[in-house]
Design an enzyme around this catalytic site. Sequence first.
Site, PDB file in Angstrom:
ATOM      1  N   GLY A  85       2.923  -1.043   4.246  1.00  0.00           N
ATOM      2  CA  GLY A  85       2.868   0.100   3.647  1.00  0.00           C
ATOM      3  C   GLY A  85       4.497   0.708   3.645  1.00  0.00           C
ATOM      4  O   GLY A  85       4.965   0.302   2.512  1.00  0.00           O
ATOM      5  N   GLY A  86       4.858   1.219   4.450  1.00  0.00           N
ATOM      6  CA  GLY A  86       6.620   1.773   4.407  1.00  0.00           C
ATOM      7  C   GLY A  86       7.513   0.776   3.707  1.00  0.00           C
ATOM      8  O   GLY A  86       8.261   1.019   2.937  1.00  0.00           O
ATOM      9  N   GLU A 124      -6.730   4.831   7.780  1.00  0.00           N
ATOM     10  CA  GLU A 124      -6.536   6.276   7.432  1.00  0.00           C
ATOM     11  C   GLU A 124      -7.631   6.972   6.688  1.00  0.00           C
ATOM     12  O   GLU A 124      -8.008   8.136   7.247  1.00  0.00           O
ATOM     13  CB  GLU A 124      -5.035   6.516   6.501  1.00  0.00           C
ATOM     14  CG  GLU A 124      -3.814   6.288   7.483  1.00  0.00           C
ATOM     15  CD  GLU A 124      -2.759   5.538   6.665  1.00  0.00           C
ATOM     16  OE1 GLU A 124      -2.779   5.661   5.584  1.00  0.00           O
ATOM     17  OE2 GLU A 124      -1.794   5.101   7.180  1.00  0.00           O
ATOM     18  N   GLY A 153       2.717   2.083  10.379  1.00  0.00           N
ATOM     19  CA  GLY A 153       3.431   3.408  10.412  1.00  0.00           C
ATOM     20  C   GLY A 153       4.332   3.754  11.833  1.00  0.00           C
ATOM     21  O   GLY A 153       4.846   4.771  11.868  1.00  0.00           O
ATOM     22  N   GLU A 175      -5.197  -4.669  10.595  1.00  0.00           N
ATOM     23  CA  GLU A 175      -4.353  -3.855  10.722  1.00  0.00           C
ATOM     24  C   GLU A 175      -4.631  -3.011  12.034  1.00  0.00           C
ATOM     25  O   GLU A 175      -5.401  -1.879  11.972  1.00  0.00           O
ATOM     26  CB  GLU A 175      -4.330  -2.785   9.732  1.00  0.00           C
ATOM     27  CG  GLU A 175      -3.836  -3.409   8.075  1.00  0.00           C
ATOM     28  CD  GLU A 175      -3.651  -2.369   7.332  1.00  0.00           C
ATOM     29  OE1 GLU A 175      -2.254  -2.581   6.588  1.00  0.00           O
ATOM     30  OE2 GLU A 175      -4.039  -1.384   7.107  1.00  0.00           O
ATOM     31  N   SER A 225       3.423  -2.079  10.206  1.00  0.00           N
ATOM     32  CA  SER A 225       4.718  -2.112  10.444  1.00  0.00           C
ATOM     33  C   SER A 225       5.305  -3.537  10.089  1.00  0.00           C
ATOM     34  O   SER A 225       6.288  -4.064  10.739  1.00  0.00           O
ATOM     35  CB  SER A 225       5.181  -1.729  11.932  1.00  0.00           C
ATOM     36  OG  SER A 225       4.740  -0.606  11.984  1.00  0.00           O
ATOM     37  N   HIS A 260      -9.472   1.368   4.847  1.00  0.00           N
ATOM     38  CA  HIS A 260      -8.290   1.589   5.465  1.00  0.00           C
ATOM     39  C   HIS A 260      -8.390   2.424   6.791  1.00  0.00           C
ATOM     40  O   HIS A 260      -9.254   3.661   6.630  1.00  0.00           O
ATOM     41  CB  HIS A 260      -7.285   2.176   4.676  1.00  0.00           C
ATOM     42  CG  HIS A 260      -5.576   2.144   5.302  1.00  0.00           C
ATOM     43  ND1 HIS A 260      -5.397   2.951   6.261  1.00  0.00           N
ATOM     44  CD2 HIS A 260      -4.742   1.152   5.015  1.00  0.00           C
ATOM     45  CE1 HIS A 260      -4.174   2.826   6.516  1.00  0.00           C
ATOM     46  NE2 HIS A 260      -3.694   1.589   5.897  1.00  0.00           N
ATOM     47  N   ASN A 312       0.673  -1.140   0.048  1.00  0.00           N
ATOM     48  CA  ASN A 312       0.217   0.074  -0.046  1.00  0.00           C
ATOM     49  C   ASN A 312       1.026   1.314  -0.031  1.00  0.00           C
ATOM     50  O   ASN A 312       1.636   1.663   0.929  1.00  0.00           O
ATOM     51  CB  ASN A 312      -0.980  -0.102   1.183  1.00  0.00           C
ATOM     52  CG  ASN A 312      -1.597   1.232   1.633  1.00  0.00           C
ATOM     53  OD1 ASN A 312      -1.588   2.216   0.531  1.00  0.00           O
ATOM     54  ND2 ASN A 312      -2.306   1.441   2.789  1.00  0.00           N
ATOM     55  N   TRP A 313       1.078   1.778  -0.912  1.00  0.00           N
ATOM     56  CA  TRP A 313       1.922   2.904  -1.324  1.00  0.00           C
ATOM     57  C   TRP A 313       1.556   4.302  -0.680  1.00  0.00           C
ATOM     58  O   TRP A 313       2.055   5.277  -0.637  1.00  0.00           O
ATOM     59  CB  TRP A 313       2.295   3.066  -2.807  1.00  0.00           C
ATOM     60  CG  TRP A 313       3.648   2.095  -3.202  1.00  0.00           C
ATOM     61  CD1 TRP A 313       3.892   1.214  -2.549  1.00  0.00           C
ATOM     62  CD2 TRP A 313       3.846   2.131  -4.349  1.00  0.00           C
ATOM     63  NE1 TRP A 313       4.974   0.345  -3.284  1.00  0.00           N
ATOM     64  CE2 TRP A 313       4.862   0.939  -4.489  1.00  0.00           C
ATOM     65  CE3 TRP A 313       3.765   2.724  -5.709  1.00  0.00           C
ATOM     66  CZ2 TRP A 313       5.690   0.426  -5.720  1.00  0.00           C
ATOM     67  CZ3 TRP A 313       4.625   2.535  -6.844  1.00  0.00           C
ATOM     68  CH2 TRP A 313       5.544   1.303  -6.716  1.00  0.00           C
ATOM     69  N   LYS A 314       0.051   4.286  -0.381  1.00  0.00           N
ATOM     70  CA  LYS A 314      -0.397   5.583   0.082  1.00  0.00           C
ATOM     71  C   LYS A 314      -0.074   6.708  -0.687  1.00  0.00           C
ATOM     72  O   LYS A 314      -0.125   6.480  -1.983  1.00  0.00           O
ATOM     73  CB  LYS A 314      -0.172   5.716   1.718  1.00  0.00           C
ATOM     74  CG  LYS A 314       0.095   4.705   2.335  1.00  0.00           C
ATOM     75  CD  LYS A 314       0.067   4.769   3.744  1.00  0.00           C
ATOM     76  CE  LYS A 314      -0.202   3.309   4.565  1.00  0.00           C
ATOM     77  NZ  LYS A 314       0.120   3.402   6.039  1.00  0.00           N
TER      78      LYS A 314
HETATM   79  P1  PGA Z   1       2.954   0.227   7.467  1.00  0.00           P
HETATM   80  O1  PGA Z   1       1.531   0.549   6.773  1.00  0.00           O
HETATM   81  O2  PGA Z   1       3.449  -1.142   6.873  1.00  0.00           O
HETATM   82  O3  PGA Z   1       3.730   1.386   6.936  1.00  0.00           O
HETATM   83  O4  PGA Z   1       2.781   0.193   8.862  1.00  0.00           O
HETATM   84  C1  PGA Z   1       0.310  -0.297   6.698  1.00  0.00           C
HETATM   85  C2  PGA Z   1      -0.877   0.080   6.235  1.00  0.00           C
HETATM   86  O5  PGA Z   1      -1.187   0.873   6.620  1.00  0.00           O
HETATM   87  O6  PGA Z   1      -1.309  -0.529   5.246  1.00  0.00           O
END
Ligand code: PGA
Length: 252
Positions: A235-236, A98, A174, A168, A214, A96, A9-11
């Site tokens: 994500g990251g 966010e 993050g 999640e 994470s 998600h 997930n590149w956001k």
């Molecule tokens: P993260 O994000 O791996 O950077 O914690 C995961 C996500 O939000 O899907």
Amino acid sequence: MRKKLVAGNWKMNQNSAEISLFASDILSRLQDSTPNADILICPPFVYIEQLKSLFAHSNIQLGAQNVNNNKNGAFTGEISAAMLSDIEIKWCIVGHSERRKYNHESNTELTQKIEQLFSMQINPVFCCGEMLPERNAGNHFEVVKKQIEGVLWDLPEDVINTITIAYEPVWAIGTGVTASNNQAQEMHAFIRMLVSGKFGDTLAQNIRILYGGSVTADNASELFLMPDIDGGLVGGASLKAESFFQIINSCK
Ligand code: PGA
């Protein structure tokens, strides 16, 4: 046997130069390996076409990070499931944390998004997970149960069959703080039990439940060994080809 899925997930990250570098790097790494997982990347909408041509001859699939809950019409700035289907997208993240936080997405909207995606044969990756105070208060199972029941329980079985669930925990996203293998496993087993109670054991045994929050090259192998963890939503660590590749390679 459920095949693992590793989804990036590149956001709201990457630009076209970075994407070109990422693509050539990951493709050359994948060339010499036979990954034991389905691979998915969900870039920002505007880079889907660029990645489509870069990944045309690879087994990397592309997904969207969001879709509108309406079919079409006066929704400035929004993207419909029909548009995603038009550019041959087969996956889309829904709910998600966010988006729940910044865009105040309600359960009703999330159900509608899944219905829109189903009508266009796009597979939803439905996200759920508790916040830190909820876990600290011992309410995490109840919170996740409510999220799942509130969005998925009114949907028919053929729709549920197309869904991947991503657990999640918000406190792990993050932050560099991952859920322990046992914390993740017990929630995944709980989610599978809920699905089994509502839709039967066959569906529950087939549905993929990803862990997100994470995930890194260092912790992926152990997480993915847990019996109910079917891969990750990353994500990251999905922004760099090296770490994303290592996570893909952690799938045994
Ligand atoms: P993260 O994000 O791996 O950077 O914690 C995961 C996500 O939000 O899907």
